[in-house]
Enzyme design. Structure first.
Site, short mmCIF file in Angstrom:
data_model
loop_
_atom_site.label_atom_id
_atom_site.label_comp_id
_atom_site.label_asym_id
_atom_site.label_seq_id
_atom_site.Cartn_x
_atom_site.Cartn_y
_atom_site.Cartn_z
N ASP A 96 -9.22 5.06 -2.33
CA ASP A 96 -8.31 5.24 -3.29
C ASP A 96 -8.55 6.41 -4.63
O ASP A 96 -10.05 6.36 -4.11
CB ASP A 96 -7.05 4.33 -3.66
CG ASP A 96 -7.57 3.28 -4.80
OD1 ASP A 96 -9.02 3.28 -5.02
OD2 ASP A 96 -6.98 2.52 -5.98
N TYR A 113 -6.08 6.15 4.53
CA TYR A 113 -6.46 4.59 3.60
C TYR A 113 -5.48 4.12 3.80
O TYR A 113 -6.28 3.02 3.63
CB TYR A 113 -6.13 6.00 2.80
CG TYR A 113 -5.79 4.18 1.55
CD1 TYR A 113 -6.65 4.94 0.75
CD2 TYR A 113 -4.79 3.96 0.56
CE1 TYR A 113 -7.38 3.15 -0.78
CE2 TYR A 113 -4.35 3.31 0.50
CZ TYR A 113 -5.60 3.03 -0.59
OH TYR A 113 -5.65 1.48 -1.09
N GLU A 120 0.73 -0.81 -0.12
CA GLU A 120 0.03 -0.19 0.12
C GLU A 120 0.86 1.31 -0.09
O GLU A 120 0.65 2.20 -1.06
CB GLU A 120 -1.20 -0.39 1.04
CG GLU A 120 -1.88 -0.78 1.17
CD GLU A 120 -3.03 -0.60 0.65
OE1 GLU A 120 -3.20 0.23 -0.72
OE2 GLU A 120 -3.98 -1.99 -0.64
#
Ligand code: SF4
Length: 351
Positions: A138, A120, A37
């Site tokens: 996202d 996030y 990520e």
């Protein structure tokens, strides 16, 4: 949204058939999901893929990353940009060792408190690793959500983010949150693309308010892009008769912190060759120069690299700072350099 379970089924059916096989999707190890990520922030999947494999190969677990030298972590990150991501990864691995006995935390608040982890990434780790019901947003998901709800609120403001989170939570599949989030991301990346999505054949078309209202091409709405700041960087790449050069480690709170670079004279313009004279040791001559432009998120860098052959390296008073290290050219590979510097060195044979 009406008939939510049917929407979930259509989305997951599409995902089952169309999703890409990516290494970080084949695991529920929170460490590996975290690394992927962070790499994929600001980086395309195709470019991030190889970096991910190299990183996991060298640092297969939290302990190996925590024990590493920061310089090595940066070296592995070289070329990806946004180097604070790598420094934060390293610091957070040490934080997990000291605060969580080396075990990746499994609750959202603890994950969110790790260095460099925002909303996030915390949602992505909790969803993908632990199948917890957090919606992951996202850029792709923002676009899909804005179109499904025909939502024209500016997405990249605090209020916009809150609103889009509420909408994404509304349609989250709480029975299969990990699969749902992966499917939303993939659907945005591959199908509901920024321009000309194939709406006529879209499996989610009956749920799409923007399609019904003919506003697909207007969404999502973003803030206007801020003007870029221009900077002028004059680098001198010295090469002595002994095959040595000089490097400096950037320390300031600025771009490329802790990366190495050649002697830099930042100015309000790019130097001419005549302006180099005060910085040339006796007997030095200019072997060549390269002018490059490099765009960062908020800055436009104008850079000129001067390649200078010289019997000796320059004296301290010819350098813009005091703390330079002298290295052999062969050792250059051991130091993390910015993408801009790597571009300058491409095709250059200094001899
Ligand atoms: Fe996206 Fe078009 Fe499908 Fe709406 S109909 S979700 S805009 S691809």
């Amino acid at each position: 949204m009406n008939n939510l379970s049917h929407f979930h089924k259509k989305l997951l059916d599409w995902y089952d058939i169309n999703h890409r096989i990516l290494p970080w999707r084949e695991t529920n190890d929170p460490y590996k999901i975290w690394i992927s990520e962070i790499i994929l922030q600001q980086t395309r999947v195709a470019q991030g893929h190889d970096y991910y494999l190299r990183f996991i190969n060298r640092f297969p677990d939290i302990a190996s990353l925590a024990e590493a030298d920061e310089a090595e972590v940066l070296r592995l990150w070289q070329g990806l940009g946004y180097y604070s991501r790598a420094r934060n990864l390293h610091a957070a691995a040490q934080q997990i060792m000291s605060e969580h006995n080396g075990i990746f935390p499994d609750n959202h608040a603890a994950v969110r408190s790790l260095r460099g982890i925002g909303d996030y990434t915390a949602a992505a780790i909790c969803s993908f690793a632990y199948n917890q019901p957090y919606a992951v947003l996202d850029g792709n998901v923002y676009r899909v959500v804005s179109r499904l709800f025909d939502e024209e609120t500016v997405m990249d403001t605090p209020a916009g983010k809150r609103l889009f989170h509420t909408l994404a939570d509304e349609i989250l599949n709480t029975h299969e949150p990990a699969q749902h989030n992966q499917a939303m991301i993939e659907f945005g990346a591959l199908y509901c693309t920024p321009t000309n999505p194939d709406c006529v054949n879209c499996p989610l078309q009956t749920y799409c308010q923007a399609f019904a209202h003919g506003t697909v091409h207007l969404l999502p709405v973003r803030k206007p892009i801020a003007a870029l700041k221009d900077r002028y960087l004059n680098y001198i790449v010295y090469l002595s008769a002994k095959g040595e050069t000089l490097l400096h480690r950037r320390e300031k709170q600025d771009i490329w912190k802790h990366l190495y670079e050649f002697p830099l004279h930042e100015s309000d313009h790019l130097f001419t060759q005549a302006e180099l004279t005060p910085y040339l040791p006796a007997g030095a001559h200019l072997q060549g120069e390269k002018t490059l432009k490099h765009i960062l998120s908020h800055q436009r860098l104008h850079a000129r690299f001067f390649f200078v052959q010289s019997p000796e390296l320059p004296t301290t008073n010819q350098l813009p700072a005091a703390d330079y290290i002298r290295i052999s050219l062969q050792a250059l590979d051991d130091y993390a350099l910015s993408r801009l510097t790597l571009r300058a060195l491409e095709g250059i044979i200094m001899a």
